[in-house]
Design an enzyme around this catalytic site. Structure first.
Site, PDB file in Angstrom:
ATOM      1  N   ALA A  68      37.672  46.337  43.343  1.00  0.00           N
ATOM      2  CA  ALA A  68      36.281  45.893  43.252  1.00  0.00           C
ATOM      3  C   ALA A  68      35.273  46.963  43.694  1.00  0.00           C
ATOM      4  O   ALA A  68      34.305  47.240  42.977  1.00  0.00           O
ATOM      5  CB  ALA A  68      36.095  44.605  44.058  1.00  0.00           C
TER       6      ALA A  68
ATOM      7  N   ARG B   6      33.982  43.478  33.962  1.00  0.00           N
ATOM      8  CA  ARG B   6      34.922  42.639  34.717  1.00  0.00           C
ATOM      9  C   ARG B   6      34.108  41.585  35.452  1.00  0.00           C
ATOM     10  O   ARG B   6      33.355  41.904  36.377  1.00  0.00           O
ATOM     11  CB  ARG B   6      35.758  43.458  35.704  1.00  0.00           C
ATOM     12  CG  ARG B   6      36.697  44.448  35.041  1.00  0.00           C
ATOM     13  CD  ARG B   6      37.908  44.763  35.903  1.00  0.00           C
ATOM     14  NE  ARG B   6      38.903  43.718  35.842  1.00  0.00           N
ATOM     15  CZ  ARG B   6      40.049  43.729  36.539  1.00  0.00           C
ATOM     16  NH1 ARG B   6      40.296  44.718  37.358  1.00  0.00           N
ATOM     17  NH2 ARG B   6      40.912  42.751  36.427  1.00  0.00           N
TER      18      ARG B   6
ATOM     19  N   GLN C 242      50.716  46.588  40.863  1.00  0.00           N
ATOM     20  CA  GLN C 242      49.885  47.521  41.641  1.00  0.00           C
ATOM     21  C   GLN C 242      50.463  47.793  43.021  1.00  0.00           C
ATOM     22  O   GLN C 242      50.286  48.879  43.567  1.00  0.00           O
ATOM     23  CB  GLN C 242      48.459  46.978  41.773  1.00  0.00           C
ATOM     24  CG  GLN C 242      47.676  46.975  40.483  1.00  0.00           C
ATOM     25  CD  GLN C 242      47.595  45.593  39.878  1.00  0.00           C
ATOM     26  OE1 GLN C 242      48.536  44.803  40.002  1.00  0.00           O
ATOM     27  NE2 GLN C 242      46.496  45.279  39.235  1.00  0.00           N
TER      28      GLN C 242
ATOM     29  N   ASP D 233      37.976  40.206  45.866  1.00  0.00           N
ATOM     30  CA  ASP D 233      37.071  40.606  44.789  1.00  0.00           C
ATOM     31  C   ASP D 233      35.764  39.836  44.850  1.00  0.00           C
ATOM     32  O   ASP D 233      34.761  40.299  44.307  1.00  0.00           O
ATOM     33  CB  ASP D 233      37.753  40.390  43.439  1.00  0.00           C
ATOM     34  CG  ASP D 233      38.800  41.450  43.168  1.00  0.00           C
ATOM     35  OD1 ASP D 233      38.468  42.429  42.489  1.00  0.00           O
ATOM     36  OD2 ASP D 233      39.932  41.319  43.660  1.00  0.00           O
TER      37      ASP D 233
ATOM     38  N   ASN E 141      40.929  36.772  44.770  1.00  0.00           N
ATOM     39  CA  ASN E 141      41.650  38.032  44.912  1.00  0.00           C
ATOM     40  C   ASN E 141      42.773  38.060  43.890  1.00  0.00           C
ATOM     41  O   ASN E 141      42.989  37.097  43.147  1.00  0.00           O
ATOM     42  CB  ASN E 141      42.191  38.181  46.346  1.00  0.00           C
ATOM     43  CG  ASN E 141      42.650  39.600  46.635  1.00  0.00           C
ATOM     44  OD1 ASN E 141      41.915  40.559  46.399  1.00  0.00           O
ATOM     45  ND2 ASN E 141      43.864  39.747  47.133  1.00  0.00           N
ATOM     46  N   LYS E 142      43.497  39.166  43.855  1.00  0.00           N
ATOM     47  CA  LYS E 142      44.556  39.351  42.875  1.00  0.00           C
ATOM     48  C   LYS E 142      45.478  38.137  42.818  1.00  0.00           C
ATOM     49  O   LYS E 142      45.828  37.556  43.840  1.00  0.00           O
ATOM     50  CB  LYS E 142      45.357  40.600  43.229  1.00  0.00           C
ATOM     51  CG  LYS E 142      46.481  40.927  42.267  1.00  0.00           C
ATOM     52  CD  LYS E 142      45.995  41.129  40.849  1.00  0.00           C
ATOM     53  CE  LYS E 142      45.010  42.263  40.717  1.00  0.00           C
ATOM     54  NZ  LYS E 142      44.482  42.418  39.357  1.00  0.00           N
TER      55      LYS E 142
END
Length: 343
Positions: A51, A86, A187, A228, A238-239
């Site tokens: 982010a 995004r 990731q 994020d 978040n992810k």
């Protein structure tokens, strides 16, 4: 604009270069980024991600375009296009709001360059402050579990959650870091493991589904993740996979910490239900691609659900570690996130 370096961005002689995070850790490939279309492609393909870094790269590119002579209307169009790249990461919108104000100045090229560089320096400062506040919460001998990538690759500084871990490790408090692979894009395996290895911090890579077993065996002392977007009630996007870790941590009575800059906070977003969640391509789930090539393992016409993020309710979070300080659950319930956070 002056030249600058971060772990995953460079400005050299008026050009922006992006480290392709899709080819790490096998290859470090720097991509020239000369137009908004270039950067939008890098963002959507996750060559640039995180982010804070997304917002900073957009700001730097706009400043460089202004310095190259692009007219105000075209800059405004590029700014708008970048803002749609995004939808979940609010840092992008926050940074672009400041760049929009700079664009309105009479000497807009100089104003945009100064503002973009200011944002980079602020992010470095924010990361250092987050790391300091967070490291104070880490107990000696800790085995910490982290998810996705929140280090220098995702920011201009030392990172958010991974920055906390780095400082705590330098203080001799970290015994080991459990690194979730972070499916479907890995990731954790590709980026976090690489960053920890570069810093010589002991880590062990695990599949995401292994976290529950580790917690049951009392081999995890705390979970550290990034964010994020933080909503006005403290819910956190978040992810994908963050929410399940928070549920597991609560069941096993393990602290669950969110580390993020105050720029990730969005008081205009009332709760997690109103955070836009990006849906990504089915191909990320039906197979895998990277510097090694690509492979498909699912049936060709498999139906796929692939949200990039999930939302962790505030009730599952032990503390929010910001550059402004540590926010407790009591403070969150009292409404601290319902107004802008002053630095």
């Amino acid at each position: 604009m002056q030249n600058l370096n971060t772990a995953s961005m460079r400005v050299r002689d008026g050009r922006l270069w992006i480290l392709d995070q899709q080819t790490l850790p096998q290859r470090q490939n720097w991509c020239a980024t000369d137009t908004a279309a270039d950067l939008i492609d890098h963002i959507r393909t996750l060559r640039v991600r995180g982010a804070p870094l997304i917002g900073l790269s957009a700001s730097l590119l706009l400043a460089l375009l202004a310095e190259s002579g692009m007219a105000r209307p075209q800059l405004a169009q590029s700014l708008a296009a970048l803002g749609a790249a995004r939808p979940t990461a609010v840092n992008l919108m926050n940074n672009l709001a400041r760049m929009r104000l700079a664009l309105e100045q009479e000497a807009y090229a100089a104003a945009m360059a100064a503002e973009a560089l200011r944002l980079v320096e602020e992010d470095r400062s924010l990361c250092a402050a987050i790391a300091g506040h967070g490291a104070a919460l880490v107990r000696p001998g800790s085995r910490l579990l982290t998810h996705c990538n929140t280090g220098g690759l995702a920011t201009a500084g030392i990172g958010t959650a991974l920055g906390v871990i780095s400082v705590a490790a330098a203080q001799g408090k970290v015994q080991k870091v459990w690194v979730d692979e972070t499916r479907p894009l890995l990731q954790g395996a590709r980026l976090t493991a690489w960053e920890l290895g570069e810093q010589a911090i002991p880590y062990t890579l695990i599949c995401d589904a292994m976290a529950a077993g580790l917690m049951a065996r009392r081999e995890v002392d705390a979970v550290w993740v990034g964010a994020d977007r933080i909503a006005a009630n403290g819910d956190v996007a978040n992810k994908i996979g963050t929410y399940s870790l928070a549920v597991l941590a609560r069941f096993h009575d393990i602290p669950f910490y969110v580390a993020a800059p105050h720029t990730t906070h969005d008081p205009a977003c009332p709760d997690g239900d109103t955070i836009p969640i990006e849906q990504r391509a089915a191909s990320e789930v039906t197979g895998v691609a990277g510097s090694f090539g690509s492979c498909q393992w699912a049936p060709q016409n498999a139906d796929v659900y692939n949200p990039a993020f999930d939302v962790t309710p505030a009730a599952l979070i032990s503390a929010w570690v910001l550059d402004t300080g540590v926010v407790t659950p009591g403070q969150a319930q009292a409404g601290i996130f319902r107004r802008p956070l002053a630095r």
